[in-house]
Design a protein around this motif. Structure first.
Motif, PDB file in Angstrom:
ATOM      1  N   UNK A 152       0.864  -1.185   0.000  1.00 34.42           N
ATOM      2  CA  UNK A 152       0.000   0.000   0.000  1.00 34.42           C
ATOM      3  C   UNK A 152       0.895   1.227   0.000  1.00 34.42           C
ATOM      4  N   UNK A 153       0.667   2.088  -0.963  1.00 32.48           N
ATOM      5  CA  UNK A 153       1.386   3.356  -1.040  1.00 32.48           C
ATOM      6  C   UNK A 153       0.332   4.459  -1.086  1.00 32.48           C
ATOM      7  N   UNK A 154       0.024   5.073   0.066  1.00 35.57           N
ATOM      8  CA  UNK A 154      -1.011   6.106   0.084  1.00 35.57           C
ATOM      9  C   UNK A 154      -0.602   7.310  -0.761  1.00 35.57           C
ATOM     10  N   UNK A 155      -1.486   7.699  -1.662  1.00 30.66           N
ATOM     11  CA  UNK A 155      -1.228   8.847  -2.528  1.00 30.66           C
ATOM     12  C   UNK A 155      -2.406   9.802  -2.465  1.00 30.66           C
ATOM     13  N   UNK A 156      -2.136  11.025  -2.857  1.00 34.94           N
ATOM     14  CA  UNK A 156      -3.193  12.017  -2.948  1.00 34.94           C
ATOM     15  C   UNK A 156      -2.976  12.834  -4.218  1.00 34.94           C
TER      16      UNK A 156
ATOM     17  N   UNK B  66      -0.365  11.937  -8.841  1.00 35.13           N
ATOM     18  CA  UNK B  66      -0.588  11.247  -7.573  1.00 35.13           C
ATOM     19  C   UNK B  66       0.709  11.322  -6.765  1.00 35.13           C
ATOM     20  N   UNK B  67       0.682  12.094  -5.714  1.00 30.64           N
ATOM     21  CA  UNK B  67       1.854  12.327  -4.871  1.00 30.64           C
ATOM     22  C   UNK B  67       1.787  11.425  -3.631  1.00 30.64           C
ATOM     23  N   UNK B  68       2.873  10.697  -3.298  1.00 24.22           N
ATOM     24  CA  UNK B  68       2.852   9.868  -2.092  1.00 24.22           C
ATOM     25  C   UNK B  68       2.646  10.727  -0.838  1.00 24.22           C
ATOM     26  N   UNK B  69       1.793  10.262   0.051  1.00 23.01           N
ATOM     27  CA  UNK B  69       1.542  10.962   1.304  1.00 23.01           C
ATOM     28  C   UNK B  69       2.747  10.839   2.235  1.00 23.01           C
ATOM     29  N   UNK B  70       3.432   9.695   2.170  1.00 32.83           N
ATOM     30  CA  UNK B  70       4.624   9.449   2.976  1.00 32.83           C
ATOM     31  C   UNK B  70       5.805   9.318   2.015  1.00 32.83           C
ATOM     32  N   UNK B  71       6.546  10.395   1.772  1.00 39.46           N
ATOM     33  CA  UNK B  71       7.659  10.320   0.818  1.00 39.46           C
ATOM     34  C   UNK B  71       8.661   9.231   1.199  1.00 39.46           C
ATOM     35  N   UNK B  72       9.042   8.447   0.209  1.00 42.98           N
ATOM     36  CA  UNK B  72      10.021   7.358   0.330  1.00 42.98           C
ATOM     37  C   UNK B  72       9.547   6.184   1.184  1.00 42.98           C
ATOM     38  N   UNK B  73       8.238   6.066   1.432  1.00 39.81           N
ATOM     39  CA  UNK B  73       7.706   4.937   2.193  1.00 39.81           C
ATOM     40  C   UNK B  73       6.696   4.174   1.350  1.00 39.81           C
ATOM     41  N   UNK B  74       6.748   2.859   1.468  1.00 45.15           N
ATOM     42  CA  UNK B  74       5.717   1.971   0.945  1.00 45.15           C
ATOM     43  C   UNK B  74       5.453   0.975   2.068  1.00 45.15           C
ATOM     44  N   UNK B  75       4.204   0.605   2.262  1.00 44.22           N
ATOM     45  CA  UNK B  75       3.847  -0.347   3.294  1.00 44.22           C
ATOM     46  C   UNK B  75       3.657  -1.718   2.662  1.00 44.22           C
ATOM     47  N   UNK B  76       4.175  -2.764   3.329  1.00 44.68           N
ATOM     48  CA  UNK B  76       4.016  -4.131   2.840  1.00 44.68           C
ATOM     49  C   UNK B  76       3.331  -4.969   3.908  1.00 44.68           C
ATOM     50  N   UNK B  77       2.525  -5.935   3.457  1.00 46.39           N
ATOM     51  CA  UNK B  77       1.781  -6.824   4.347  1.00 46.39           C
ATOM     52  C   UNK B  77       2.290  -8.234   4.103  1.00 46.39           C
ATOM     53  N   UNK B  78       3.235  -8.664   4.934  1.00 46.18           N
ATOM     54  CA  UNK B  78       3.903  -9.952   4.728  1.00 46.18           C
ATOM     55  C   UNK B  78       4.180 -10.622   6.072  1.00 46.18           C
TER      56      UNK B  78
END
Length: 168
Positions: free
Chosen positions: A34-38, A48-60
């Motif tokens: 999940x990469x939150x963008x706005x 679409x700009x990432x809400x958290x620059x340089x972060x991506x969330x992974x579910x593993x």
């Protein structure tokens, strides 16, 4: 037969401006992410700009962390107290809900320290409702999400404010 660990959400630190590349690679590797963008208007274009620059969330599960570490443009997991930081499901859910409910959302960091401050990742909480702003704290990420709300969308109901159908 062995017991597979349940998947949890982790924050992954990427090279600057590589969030989209990393999400594309995670999609190919079948890693839930999940990469939150706005939306942001730049030069009469909506990007679409990432809400958290340089972060991506992974579910593993932890056992699959090697897949993430071997992905191009990934620097590493975000660590807290020597361990990869686990992001609670409800905080990921809150980020998704906040971006669905509000248009003008920004992220503000607040300082976390291993000494003195007690960090409790029991949930995000509303920390401010002002005349046109709603702010929630995401304790596991050390930041707050802030939404600016048009005054026409705020209604006061018996001492409580309602914004986009949510009562605070």
């Amino acid at each position: 037969m062995f017991n597979e660990q349940p998947p949890v959400w982790y924050a992954v630190y990427t090279r600057p401006k590589c969030e989209k590349k990393v999400t594309d690679l995670f999609t190919r590797k079948k890693v839930e992410h999940y990469c939150p963008v706005q939306p942001l208007v730049r030069a009469r274009k909506i990007i679409q700009e990432p809400l958290f620059p340089s972060y991506v969330f992974v579910h593993i599960p932890e056992s699959r962390s090697w897949v993430v570490k071997e992905t191009d443009h990934v620097i590493n997991f975000v660590y807290w107290l020597g361990q990869p930081a686990i992001i609670p499901d409800h905080e990921i859910g809150l980020i998704r809900q906040f971006l669905r409910d509000y248009e003008e959302v920004s992220m503000e960091k607040f300082p976390l320290s291993a000494e003195g401050d007690k960090v409790v990742a029991t949930g995000a909480r509303i920390v401010q409702i002002s005349s046109n702003r709603v702010k929630v704290a995401l304790s596991s990420l050390g930041c707050s999400l802030v939404a600016t709300i048009p005054s026409r969308e705020i209604t006061v109901i018996s001492g409580h404010k309602a914004v986009n159908g949510h009562h605070y």
